[in-house]
Design a protein around this motif. Structure first.
Motif, PDB file in Angstrom:
ATOM      1  N   VAL A 298       0.849  -1.210   0.000  1.00 50.69           N
ATOM      2  CA  VAL A 298       0.000   0.000   0.000  1.00 50.69           C
ATOM      3  C   VAL A 298       0.872   1.243   0.000  1.00 50.69           C
ATOM      4  CG1 VAL A 298      -1.735   1.274   1.294  1.00 50.69           C
ATOM      5  CG2 VAL A 298      -1.857  -1.227   1.152  1.00 50.69           C
ATOM      6  N   LEU A 299       1.938   1.235   0.796  1.00 50.98           N
ATOM      7  CA  LEU A 299       2.818   2.387   0.863  1.00 50.98           C
ATOM      8  C   LEU A 299       3.509   2.630  -0.471  1.00 50.98           C
ATOM      9  CD1 LEU A 299       3.999   4.561   2.711  1.00 50.98           C
ATOM     10  CD2 LEU A 299       5.787   2.951   3.359  1.00 50.98           C
ATOM     11  N   ARG A 300       3.906   1.535  -1.151  1.00 47.52           N
ATOM     12  CA  ARG A 300       4.558   1.705  -2.449  1.00 47.52           C
ATOM     13  C   ARG A 300       3.600   2.285  -3.476  1.00 47.52           C
ATOM     14  NH1 ARG A 300       4.755  -1.908  -6.440  1.00 47.52           N
ATOM     15  NH2 ARG A 300       4.168  -3.616  -5.040  1.00 47.52           N
ATOM     16  N   LEU A 301       2.337   1.837  -3.449  1.00 47.11           N
ATOM     17  CA  LEU A 301       1.351   2.377  -4.389  1.00 47.11           C
ATOM     18  C   LEU A 301       1.086   3.856  -4.112  1.00 47.11           C
ATOM     19  CD1 LEU A 301      -1.165  -0.613  -4.506  1.00 47.11           C
ATOM     20  CD2 LEU A 301       0.535   0.028  -6.217  1.00 47.11           C
ATOM     21  N   ASN A 302       1.011   4.212  -2.831  1.00 46.31           N
ATOM     22  CA  ASN A 302       0.799   5.621  -2.494  1.00 46.31           C
ATOM     23  C   ASN A 302       1.987   6.471  -2.908  1.00 46.31           C
ATOM     24  OD1 ASN A 302      -1.687   5.001  -1.415  1.00 46.31           O
ATOM     25  ND2 ASN A 302      -0.908   4.818   0.695  1.00 46.31           N
ATOM     26  N   ALA A 303       3.197   5.911  -2.736  1.00 47.69           N
ATOM     27  CA  ALA A 303       4.381   6.668  -3.137  1.00 47.69           C
ATOM     28  C   ALA A 303       4.432   6.856  -4.640  1.00 47.69           C
ATOM     29  CB  ALA A 303       5.639   5.948  -2.643  1.00 47.69           C
ATOM     30  N   ALA A 304       3.924   5.879  -5.370  1.00 46.37           N
ATOM     31  CA  ALA A 304       3.926   6.005  -6.835  1.00 46.37           C
ATOM     32  C   ALA A 304       2.996   7.106  -7.305  1.00 46.37           C
ATOM     33  CB  ALA A 304       3.549   4.671  -7.460  1.00 46.37           C
ATOM     34  N   ALA A 311      11.043  15.183  -2.908  1.00 48.13           N
ATOM     35  CA  ALA A 311      10.425  14.487  -1.787  1.00 48.13           C
ATOM     36  C   ALA A 311       9.772  13.197  -2.235  1.00 48.13           C
ATOM     37  CB  ALA A 311       9.395  15.394  -1.104  1.00 48.13           C
ATOM     38  N   ALA A 312       9.110  13.230  -3.385  1.00 56.56           N
ATOM     39  CA  ALA A 312       8.471  12.012  -3.902  1.00 56.56           C
ATOM     40  C   ALA A 312       9.511  10.961  -4.249  1.00 56.56           C
ATOM     41  CB  ALA A 312       7.610  12.352  -5.120  1.00 56.56           C
ATOM     42  N   ASP A 313      10.616  11.402  -4.882  1.00 55.62           N
ATOM     43  CA  ASP A 313      11.670  10.452  -5.229  1.00 55.62           C
ATOM     44  C   ASP A 313      12.298   9.844  -3.979  1.00 55.62           C
ATOM     45  OD1 ASP A 313      11.204  10.975  -7.879  1.00 55.62           O
ATOM     46  OD2 ASP A 313      12.835  12.451  -8.064  1.00 55.62           O
ATOM     47  N   ALA A 314      12.530  10.671  -2.944  1.00 54.90           N
ATOM     48  CA  ALA A 314      13.110  10.160  -1.712  1.00 54.90           C
ATOM     49  C   ALA A 314      12.178   9.173  -1.029  1.00 54.90           C
ATOM     50  CB  ALA A 314      13.444  11.323  -0.759  1.00 54.90           C
ATOM     51  N   VAL A 319      10.856   3.554   0.330  1.00 64.03           N
ATOM     52  CA  VAL A 319       9.954   2.404   0.293  1.00 64.03           C
ATOM     53  C   VAL A 319      10.631   1.217  -0.379  1.00 64.03           C
ATOM     54  CG1 VAL A 319       7.776   1.542  -0.652  1.00 64.03           C
ATOM     55  CG2 VAL A 319       7.872   3.821   0.379  1.00 64.03           C
ATOM     56  N   ALA A 320      11.360   1.464  -1.468  1.00 63.42           N
ATOM     57  CA  ALA A 320      12.058   0.378  -2.159  1.00 63.42           C
ATOM     58  C   ALA A 320      13.130  -0.247  -1.256  1.00 63.42           C
ATOM     59  CB  ALA A 320      12.683   0.906  -3.453  1.00 63.42           C
ATOM     60  N   GLN A 321      13.844   0.615  -0.545  1.00 60.65           N
ATOM     61  CA  GLN A 321      14.859   0.075   0.365  1.00 60.65           C
ATOM     62  C   GLN A 321      14.221  -0.725   1.484  1.00 60.65           C
ATOM     63  OE1 GLN A 321      17.340   3.031   2.135  1.00 60.65           O
ATOM     64  NE2 GLN A 321      18.631   1.549   3.227  1.00 60.65           N
ATOM     65  N   LEU A 322      13.092  -0.263   2.002  1.00 64.06           N
ATOM     66  CA  LEU A 322      12.402  -1.000   3.053  1.00 64.06           C
ATOM     67  C   LEU A 322      11.940  -2.361   2.559  1.00 64.06           C
ATOM     68  CD1 LEU A 322      11.345  -1.020   5.919  1.00 64.06           C
ATOM     69  CD2 LEU A 322       9.283   0.163   5.116  1.00 64.06           C
ATOM     70  N   GLU A 323      11.466  -2.411   1.336  1.00 63.08           N
ATOM     71  CA  GLU A 323      11.063  -3.709   0.781  1.00 63.08           C
ATOM     72  C   GLU A 323      12.252  -4.655   0.663  1.00 63.08           C
ATOM     73  OE1 GLU A 323       7.177  -3.110  -2.031  1.00 63.08           O
ATOM     74  OE2 GLU A 323       9.110  -2.535  -2.881  1.00 63.08           O
ATOM     75  N   PHE A 359      20.349  11.099   2.106  1.00 63.00           N
ATOM     76  CA  PHE A 359      18.973  10.617   2.222  1.00 63.00           C
ATOM     77  C   PHE A 359      18.192  11.458   3.233  1.00 63.00           C
ATOM     78  CE2 PHE A 359      15.987   7.987   4.649  1.00 63.00           C
ATOM     79  CZ  PHE A 359      15.113   7.599   3.646  1.00 63.00           C
ATOM     80  N   TRP A 360      18.781  11.723   4.386  1.00 67.20           N
ATOM     81  CA  TRP A 360      18.081  12.485   5.432  1.00 67.20           C
ATOM     82  C   TRP A 360      18.024  13.982   5.119  1.00 67.20           C
ATOM     83  CZ3 TRP A 360      15.366  10.468   9.381  1.00 67.20           C
ATOM     84  CH2 TRP A 360      15.560   9.122   9.687  1.00 67.20           C
ATOM     85  N   SER A 361      18.820  14.451   4.200  1.00 68.85           N
ATOM     86  CA  SER A 361      18.815  15.884   3.880  1.00 68.85           C
ATOM     87  C   SER A 361      17.483  16.334   3.294  1.00 68.85           C
ATOM     88  CB  SER A 361      19.956  16.195   2.910  1.00 68.85           C
ATOM     89  OG  SER A 361      19.749  15.532   1.670  1.00 68.85           O
ATOM     90  N   ALA A 362      16.816  15.426   2.588  1.00 69.41           N
ATOM     91  CA  ALA A 362      15.514  15.802   2.023  1.00 69.41           C
ATOM     92  C   ALA A 362      14.517  16.118   3.121  1.00 69.41           C
ATOM     93  CB  ALA A 362      15.004  14.669   1.137  1.00 69.41           C
ATOM     94  N   LEU A 363      14.483  15.293   4.168  1.00 67.79           N
ATOM     95  CA  LEU A 363      13.581  15.560   5.277  1.00 67.79           C
ATOM     96  C   LEU A 363      14.026  16.797   6.051  1.00 67.79           C
ATOM     97  CD1 LEU A 363      11.184  14.684   6.996  1.00 67.79           C
ATOM     98  CD2 LEU A 363      12.732  13.151   8.259  1.00 67.79           C
TER      99      LEU A 363
END
Length: 510
Positions: A298-304, A311-314, A319-323, A359-363
């Motif tokens: 669900v999270l991957r679909l929402n991110a897509a 921000a969207a790319d990050a 999500v891909a790394q978490l998977e 990676f954290w710089s975006a946040l």
């Protein structure tokens, strides 16, 4: 166990030596004294037999020639150790009292008193006994008084003489007259064979001690062998060999103590339990990871559907790394320990830190946080896996975002030396209220979503290299500072190189 001076075998040997020595002394000392007394009794008994051998001859005749022949026929007489004191011819018992009264009236004839003289000649009487003494045949050593006492009282006894003892044996030759047979017993006869007996007894004692040492060593070797097998199995289990077990039956454990067999059985039970617990843990990890697939989907679909933008790319990248991490956990949990692939240990800490900070710089930009990275320009190899170091850096940076207010600045410094790599993460927040409690596993107080395990993960990573994790206050930003030190060499010798500490007014990136 490998040091013989402190081993169980040596302790058993010492106990056997002590016990056997005490038992040997308790028996052998009295036995040796008894042998010494037996030798003494044997010498005097032999002397009595020699004296008794002349009894029949003296009972038949008191002729000096006949007595001399009988004296020479005995062993003691032939060796010059026997003498015969004959009574005076025709002298009745008790007559000596009258003649003793005439002592001093004549010159040296019969009846002259020689009190205390030894080996008196014919006609000499022992003062105070009333028994005259005739001629002496053989070599006498006893005093005349002792000879007269033996003849007068009619009992045998021994007296101390030069070089040994003299046995005085009275023998009745006819009615009212008594001869005295003297047998000399040398000092050497009293101790003959005693030294040899002591040597034999000492050899027996040493033999008993040697046998006890041999038996104790054999018993100790069996016990030590079983204990070493148990210790080796424990070390192997600690090293990760879950299949190791201790034999508790069969020829390999023959002669082992029952207590060690019970310890081996308990070890096997413990090893089986460890295997069961690890299997259950792997199954639990696999099940939990599998349950995460649905929310991840669900999270991957929402991110897509977020569209384009940094921000969207990050978000999609996270999500891909978490998977990937969830898939890795499932594969690792399902894989048997012996089938685990060999993983190369070591990575470039500077590269991993640059990647995670980016990676954290975006946040950080979304929350308006100023940040800066220093010292990550040059390679800094460390002996840890890339994924483990990335997880540790994420835990440190995640704490900054979780425990400080939006807009709080933070910094990351990399300090490399010849023997270690130090990562400093500081912020401008309130700092640690209790650093000791923050390092305890599961005791975090970061509010919702905090498990208190982040710093514990970082600490274990540092300690796996021989380094450490320290919490304090940042001298630059004034808030919390976390120092992660990863050891890369045997000791800290060279000065730090790489990043330089900034002043409080340093320029931060936005």
């Amino acid at each position: 166990m490998r040091r013989f001076g402190r081993s169980l075998r040596w302790a058993l040997i010492k106990a056997a030596v002590a016990g056997t020595t005490m038992v040997a002394l308790a028996f052998l000392i009295p036995l040796g004294l008894m042998v010494q007394q037996t030798a003494r009794d044997r010498a005097f008994t032999a002397a009595e037999r020699q004296a008794a051998a002349l009894g029949p001859a003296l009972a038949i005749t008191t002729d000096e020639d006949a007595v001399n022949r009988a004296l020479a026929s005995t062993d003691a007489g032939g060796q010059g150790r026997m003498a015969v004191h004959l009574p005076a011819a025709g002298q009745p018992a008790g007559a000596g009292g009258a003649e003793a009264a005439t002592a001093g009236t004549g010159g040296g004839g019969p009846g002259t008193v020689a009190a205390g003289t030894g080996g008196g000649g014919p006609g000499v009487a022992a003062a105070g006994t009333g028994e005259p003494e005739g001629p002496m045949l053989g070599e006498g050593r006893a005093a005349a008084a002792d000879v007269a006492t033996a003849g007068g009282k009619g009992r045998s006894f021994t007296v101390k003489v030069a070089g040994g003892y003299a046995l005085l044996q009275p023998v009745a030759v006819d009615t009212g007259r008594t001869a005295v047979v003297e047998v000399f017993v040398a000092e050497s006869d009293l101790t003959r064979g005693v030294a040899t007996a002591w040597q034999v007894l000492s050899a027996v004692a040493l033999g008993l001690v040697a046998i006890s040492v041999l038996v104790a060593d054999r018993m100790g070797s069996r016990i030590v062998a079983s204990a070493r097998k148990l210790a080796a199995a424990a070390r192997s289990l600690g090293a990760g060999n879950l299949a190791v077990r201790v034999p508790v039956e069969g020829r390999l454990v023959a002669g082992s103590p029952e207590e060690l067999r019970e310890a081996g059985q308990a070890f096997n039970t413990m090893a089986d339990r460890v295997v069961q617990l690890l299997a259950a843990e792997r199954e639990l990890a696999a099940d939990l990871s599998h349950r995460l697939r649905t929310p991840l989907t669900v999270l991957r679909l929402n991110a897509a559907s977020l569209g384009e933008g940094d921000a969207a790319d990050a978000t999609r990248h996270a999500v891909a790394q978490l998977e990937r991490e969830v898939d890795q956990i499932i594969r690792s949990a399902r894989r048997a320990p012996e089938d685990a692939p060999v993983v190369a240990v070591g990575c470039d800490a500077a590269e991993v830190i640059r990647e995670r900070v980016a990676f954290w710089s975006a946040l950080a930009e979304d929350e308006g946080r100023r940040w800066q990275l220093a010292g990550a320009e040059r390679a800094a190899p460390v002996p840890v896996q890339r994924g483990d170091l990335a997880a540790a850096v994420d835990a440190l940076l995640g704490n900054v975002f979780r425990h400080t207010a939006i807009g709080t600045a933070f910094s990351v410094d990399v300090l490399a030396t010849d023997c270690s790599v130090i990562v400093l993460v500081g912020d401008a927040g309130p700092g640690y209220s209790d650093p000791a409690a923050a390092l305890k596993r599961g005791e975090g107080h970061g509010g919702e979503g905090s498990t208190g395990l982040g710093l514990d993960i970082v600490r274990k990573l540092a300690e796996s290299t021989g380094g450490d994790l320290a919490l304090g206050r940042s001298a630059v930003l004034g808030g919390a500072e976390t120092r992660l030190r990863l050891r890369t060499g045997p000791q800290e010798a060279a000065p730090a190189r790489g990043g330089r500490r900034r002043s409080r007014g340093a320029l931060f990136q936005k």
